[in-house]
Design an enzyme around this catalytic site. Sequence first.
Site, PDB file in Angstrom:
ATOM      1  N   ARG A  56       6.177  -6.711  17.261  1.00 31.68           N
ATOM      2  CA  ARG A  56       5.135  -6.568  16.199  1.00 31.68           C
ATOM      3  C   ARG A  56       5.680  -5.719  15.112  1.00 31.68           C
ATOM      4  O   ARG A  56       7.045  -5.265  15.174  1.00 31.68           O
ATOM      5  CB  ARG A  56       3.491  -6.030  16.659  1.00 31.68           C
ATOM      6  CG  ARG A  56       3.602  -5.115  18.122  1.00 31.68           C
ATOM      7  CD  ARG A  56       4.392  -3.792  17.887  1.00 31.68           C
ATOM      8  NE  ARG A  56       3.745  -3.266  16.894  1.00 31.68           N
ATOM      9  CZ  ARG A  56       4.428  -2.044  16.120  1.00 31.68           C
ATOM     10  NH1 ARG A  56       5.432  -1.894  16.266  1.00 31.68           N
ATOM     11  NH2 ARG A  56       3.661  -1.659  15.013  1.00 31.68           N
ATOM     12  N   GLY A  57       5.010  -5.358  14.054  1.00 36.79           N
ATOM     13  CA  GLY A  57       5.499  -4.939  12.742  1.00 36.79           C
ATOM     14  C   GLY A  57       6.152  -5.910  11.939  1.00 36.79           C
ATOM     15  O   GLY A  57       6.783  -6.950  12.513  1.00 36.79           O
ATOM     16  N   ALA A  58       5.663  -5.979  10.565  1.00 32.21           N
ATOM     17  CA  ALA A  58       5.943  -6.734   9.755  1.00 32.21           C
ATOM     18  C   ALA A  58       7.443  -7.522   9.890  1.00 32.21           C
ATOM     19  O   ALA A  58       7.860  -8.411   9.902  1.00 32.21           O
ATOM     20  CB  ALA A  58       5.536  -6.459   8.360  1.00 32.21           C
ATOM     21  N   GLN A 206      -0.873   1.768  18.513  1.00 38.04           N
ATOM     22  CA  GLN A 206       0.452   1.759  18.057  1.00 38.04           C
ATOM     23  C   GLN A 206       1.242   3.149  18.207  1.00 38.04           C
ATOM     24  O   GLN A 206       2.370   3.397  18.311  1.00 38.04           O
ATOM     25  CB  GLN A 206       0.853   0.757  17.046  1.00 38.04           C
ATOM     26  CG  GLN A 206       0.698  -0.579  17.169  1.00 38.04           C
ATOM     27  CD  GLN A 206      -0.629  -1.069  16.916  1.00 38.04           C
ATOM     28  OE1 GLN A 206      -1.586  -0.259  16.913  1.00 38.04           O
ATOM     29  NE2 GLN A 206      -0.904  -2.222  16.524  1.00 38.04           N
ATOM     30  N   ASP A 247       2.263  -4.326   6.061  1.00 37.01           N
ATOM     31  CA  ASP A 247       2.356  -5.757   6.404  1.00 37.01           C
ATOM     32  C   ASP A 247       2.420  -6.769   5.135  1.00 37.01           C
ATOM     33  O   ASP A 247       2.929  -7.423   5.332  1.00 37.01           O
ATOM     34  CB  ASP A 247       1.278  -5.989   7.274  1.00 37.01           C
ATOM     35  CG  ASP A 247       1.158  -5.080   8.575  1.00 37.01           C
ATOM     36  OD1 ASP A 247       0.752  -4.104   8.543  1.00 37.01           O
ATOM     37  OD2 ASP A 247       1.880  -5.542   9.573  1.00 37.01           O
ATOM     38  N   ASN A 257      -2.260  -2.657   5.275  1.00 34.26           N
ATOM     39  CA  ASN A 257      -1.439  -2.130   6.480  1.00 34.26           C
ATOM     40  C   ASN A 257      -2.576  -1.983   7.794  1.00 34.26           C
ATOM     41  O   ASN A 257      -3.836  -2.378   7.523  1.00 34.26           O
ATOM     42  CB  ASN A 257      -0.814  -0.676   6.180  1.00 34.26           C
ATOM     43  CG  ASN A 257      -0.216  -0.253   7.162  1.00 34.26           C
ATOM     44  OD1 ASN A 257       0.763  -0.898   7.711  1.00 34.26           O
ATOM     45  ND2 ASN A 257      -0.243   0.928   7.653  1.00 34.26           N
ATOM     46  N   LYS A 258      -2.236  -1.479   8.860  1.00 35.33           N
ATOM     47  CA  LYS A 258      -2.857  -1.326   9.908  1.00 35.33           C
ATOM     48  C   LYS A 258      -4.272  -0.709   9.597  1.00 35.33           C
ATOM     49  O   LYS A 258      -4.095   0.234   8.833  1.00 35.33           O
ATOM     50  CB  LYS A 258      -2.308  -0.378  11.145  1.00 35.33           C
ATOM     51  CG  LYS A 258      -2.843  -0.405  12.286  1.00 35.33           C
ATOM     52  CD  LYS A 258      -3.423  -1.556  12.967  1.00 35.33           C
ATOM     53  CE  LYS A 258      -2.152  -2.557  13.169  1.00 35.33           C
ATOM     54  NZ  LYS A 258      -2.656  -3.949  13.527  1.00 35.33           N
TER      55      LYS A 258
HETATM   56  O1  MRU Z   1      -0.462  -5.284  14.494  1.00 34.62           O
HETATM   57  P1  MRU Z   1       1.104  -4.622  14.294  1.00 34.62           P
HETATM   58  O2  MRU Z   1       1.369  -3.695  15.408  1.00 34.62           O
HETATM   59  O3  MRU Z   1       1.846  -5.677  14.131  1.00 34.62           O
HETATM   60  O4  MRU Z   1       0.888  -3.793  12.687  1.00 34.62           O
HETATM   61  C1  MRU Z   1       1.803  -3.106  12.168  1.00 34.62           C
HETATM   62  C2  MRU Z   1       1.783  -2.317  11.083  1.00 34.62           C
HETATM   63  O5  MRU Z   1       0.581  -2.164  10.833  1.00 34.62           O
HETATM   64  C3  MRU Z   1       2.827  -1.504  10.559  1.00 34.62           C
HETATM   65  O6  MRU Z   1       2.493  -0.456  10.078  1.00 34.62           O
HETATM   66  C4  MRU Z   1       3.564  -2.187   9.460  1.00 34.62           C
HETATM   67  O7  MRU Z   1       4.095  -3.868   9.934  1.00 34.62           O
HETATM   68  C5  MRU Z   1       4.653  -1.704   8.935  1.00 34.62           C
HETATM   69  S1  MRU Z   1       6.123  -2.081   9.919  1.00 34.62           S
HETATM   70  C6  MRU Z   1       7.467  -1.492   9.198  1.00 34.62           C
END
Ligand code: MRU
Length: 370
Positions: A56-58, A206, A247, A257-258
Site C-alpha cells: 500500500r502507499g501510492a 498504518q 495519494d 491523503n489518508k
Molecule cells: O491506504 P494506504 O495505506 O495505501 O494509504 C497510504 C497513504 O495515505 C499514504 O500516506 C500516501 O499513499 C502517501 S505514501 C508515500
Amino acid sequence: MKIDGTPYRSIWREQDGSRWGVVKVIDQRWLPHELRIEALGDRAAFATAIRDMWVRGAPLIGATAAYGVAVQMAADPSDASLDETWEVLHATRPTAINLRWALDDLRSRLRPLPENARAAAAFARADAICDEDVEMNRRIGEHGLALIREIAARKKPGEPVRILTHCNAGWPATVDWGTATSPIYHAVEAGIPVHVFVDETRPRNQGAQLTAWELNKAGVPHDLVTDNAGGHLMQHGEVDLVIVGTDRTTANGDVCNKIGTYLKALAARANNVPFYVALPSPTIDWTVRDGLREIPIEERAPEEVTHVQGRDETGRIVQVQVSPDGTGARNPAFDVTPAHLVTGLITERGICEASAEGLAGLFPDRAPRG
Ligand code: MRU
C-alpha cells in the site's frame, strides 16, 4: 532502509534461475509483528496484493502494478492481454494516482513494441520505476531537510525538531526512503535531533503498525499518538512541523491523503504550525483541478472500523470487535485537504506553494497550460 541490519526495499526482483526472476514484496498486513515476504507469481497475485493491502502507499502501488504488467507480459504479451491487465490492475484501488500513472506509462511504452520484446521492456521499465522512485524520494529528503534545518536553527542546542506525521508515508509506502519520512531520515543523518509524533491512523493503523515500526527499526525517537491528540499537541506548542504524504495531488495543489489528514491541516492552520506535503511527481494528477469533486475516494469494508487487529498474549495476530453487534460503519479511506491549508509541497524538484502557479513553476514541462 535496514531491518535489523539487512537492507531492504519494499519490492524487489530476485534471481531464481528463471528467465525473469521472481518479484517479492513484504506483506505489510502482518507488520509490525511479523516480517512476511511473499513472491507474486501472476497477475491475479499482483491484483490481490494491491487490493488487499499487502502493499500500500501510492508510490509502492504504482511500482507493484508495473511489475504486475511485466509478469503478465511474460505469460501473454498480446495487445488484448496488455489492455486487460491495465483494467484488472486499475480496478484494484481507486484513489492513489500512481497506479494509473504506472499502468499508462507501461502501456504506452509496450504498445509500439513487437510482442516478443514486451516482457523484457516491461521488466526493465518496472525496475527503472523503482530506481526512479528511490531517487525522487532521496531528493525530497534533501529539500525537506532544509526546512528542518531552519527550524532547528531557531532552537536551543540539542532541542529536537518535533514533527507530526499521519498514516504511513515512510519507506514501506514507497520503494525506499519514504516521502514524508525522507526529510526526517536526512535530518537524522545530518545530526539534527528530531522527535516524531506518529498518528495511529485508524482504521488500518498504518501509523501504529508501519510508521512506528520503521522509525523503531531506524532508531528515530518517536511517540505514537491517537489520531485525536494532534490538535491538542499543536495548541500546546509541541509540534514544530507537520509532514504528510499524498495519494493524489491535483494540478492546483489540493491534497488527497489518508482519512484524517484534513483535520490535521485544520488544526495546523489554527495553531500556526507549518503543514507540508511530500510527494514524488507521479503523485500529481495534472488532469484534475478540483480535488473535492473530482478525486474518487475509496470506501473500504466496514469491518476495518468495527474491528481492530493486533497481537494477543499468545503471540497470535487476531482481529477483535470493538463496536456492538448490529452497528454499521462508514469507512471513507481518504480525504482532500484544500490547497489553501497546505503551507508547501516538497517534491523532487524542490519546495513550492500548493497552487497551480507553484506546481507549474517546478514542473513547466508537465503542468497544463492556461
Ligand atoms: O491506504 P494506504 O495505506 O495505501 O494509504 C497510504 C497513504 O495515505 C499514504 O500516506 C500516501 O499513499 C502517501 S505514501 C508515500
